[in-house]
Write a protein that holds these residues in place. Structure first.
Motif, PDB file in Angstrom:
ATOM      1  N   THR A  29      45.891  34.803  34.087  1.00 31.20           N
ATOM      2  CA  THR A  29      45.284  35.484  35.108  1.00 31.20           C
ATOM      3  C   THR A  29      46.061  36.355  36.015  1.00 31.20           C
ATOM      4  O   THR A  29      47.268  36.266  35.911  1.00 31.20           O
ATOM      5  N   VAL A  30      45.353  37.177  36.813  1.00 30.08           N
ATOM      6  CA  VAL A  30      46.119  38.170  37.535  1.00 30.08           C
ATOM      7  C   VAL A  30      45.270  38.406  38.916  1.00 30.08           C
ATOM      8  O   VAL A  30      43.894  38.266  38.799  1.00 30.08           O
ATOM      9  N   GLY A  31      45.839  39.288  39.704  1.00 29.18           N
ATOM     10  CA  GLY A  31      44.911  39.691  40.925  1.00 29.18           C
ATOM     11  C   GLY A  31      44.487  38.565  41.517  1.00 29.18           C
ATOM     12  O   GLY A  31      45.148  37.706  42.206  1.00 29.18           O
ATOM     13  N   ILE A  32      43.190  38.661  41.867  1.00 25.93           N
ATOM     14  CA  ILE A  32      42.248  37.475  42.498  1.00 25.93           C
ATOM     15  C   ILE A  32      41.453  36.989  41.448  1.00 25.93           C
ATOM     16  O   ILE A  32      40.328  36.970  41.276  1.00 25.93           O
ATOM     17  N   GLY A  33      42.318  36.092  40.884  1.00 26.30           N
ATOM     18  CA  GLY A  33      41.474  34.868  39.867  1.00 26.30           C
ATOM     19  C   GLY A  33      40.795  35.569  38.751  1.00 26.30           C
ATOM     20  O   GLY A  33      39.952  35.330  38.056  1.00 26.30           O
ATOM     21  N   LYS A  34      41.456  36.890  38.124  1.00 20.55           N
ATOM     22  CA  LYS A  34      40.892  37.746  37.447  1.00 20.55           C
ATOM     23  C   LYS A  34      41.376  37.380  35.839  1.00 20.55           C
ATOM     24  O   LYS A  34      42.614  37.506  35.490  1.00 20.55           O
ATOM     25  N   LYS A  35      40.556  36.443  35.181  1.00 22.81           N
ATOM     26  CA  LYS A  35      41.152  35.988  33.706  1.00 22.81           C
ATOM     27  C   LYS A  35      41.541  37.090  33.035  1.00 22.81           C
ATOM     28  O   LYS A  35      40.556  38.274  32.791  1.00 22.81           O
ATOM     29  N   ILE A  36      42.630  37.231  32.142  1.00 24.18           N
ATOM     30  CA  ILE A  36      42.770  38.456  31.296  1.00 24.18           C
ATOM     31  C   ILE A  36      43.032  38.189  29.951  1.00 24.18           C
ATOM     32  O   ILE A  36      43.442  39.044  29.220  1.00 24.18           O
TER      33      ILE A  36
END
Length: 154
Positions: A29-36
């Motif tokens: 995850t990165v940023g504001i809870g963005k699953k990657i």
């Protein structure tokens, strides 16, 4: 300019991280809870950072996508804007398919039984995994007011 409360609530709940990390469920995850990436994937696969501006853009785009789907549901459209923010947050966190598993909560929302809707939200695996967030969300579902749980953000 009118605040987009879904963005405010989600940034508060998810936090911001410039570098990839594993969320509580093990997804990169990165940023504001963005699953990657897929669950359990090594963070070595993600050698980058995300600025707050990019994270906010991704968040806004995801909220728009989630709301496009939620706006097809009559029970969601019948909610006041503050309760809609909470449903949007739940859909962002667990996906629309995860949200739609809350059948008793949704039934209670349809009937305007706010206390029961809050109870049903808390009677879940989700609430056990993220209890503070779930309690804040349940309070807004019960009261119909963002300020009841997020007053410090106003």
């Amino acid at each position: 300019m009118k605040k987009n409360w879904a963005n405010v609530v989600l940034e508060f709940e998810e936090g911001y991280r410039e570098k990839p990390y594993h969320c509580s469920e093990g997804y990169p995850t990165v940023g504001i809870g963005k699953k990657i990436g897929p669950k359990g994937c090594s963070l070595d696969c993600y050698d980058f950072s995300v600025s707050r501006d990019v994270a906010n853009l991704w968040l806004s785009e995801e909220i728009n996508s989630v709301n496009d789907e939620l706006n097809k549901l009559n029970w969601y459209l019948d909610l006041n804007p503050d309760r809609q923010v909470i449903i949007t947050s739940m859909a962002y966190q667990m996906g629309l398919s995860g949200l739609l598993k809350f059948k008793k909560m949704i039934s209670s929302l349809e009937r305007g039984n706010w206390d029961e809707a809050a109870y049903q939200a808390l009677d879940s695996r989700w609430a056990k995994q993220t209890p503070k967030r779930a309690n804040r969300h349940a309070e807004v579902l019960r009261s119909g007011s963002i300020s009841s749980a997020y007053g410090k953000l106003l």
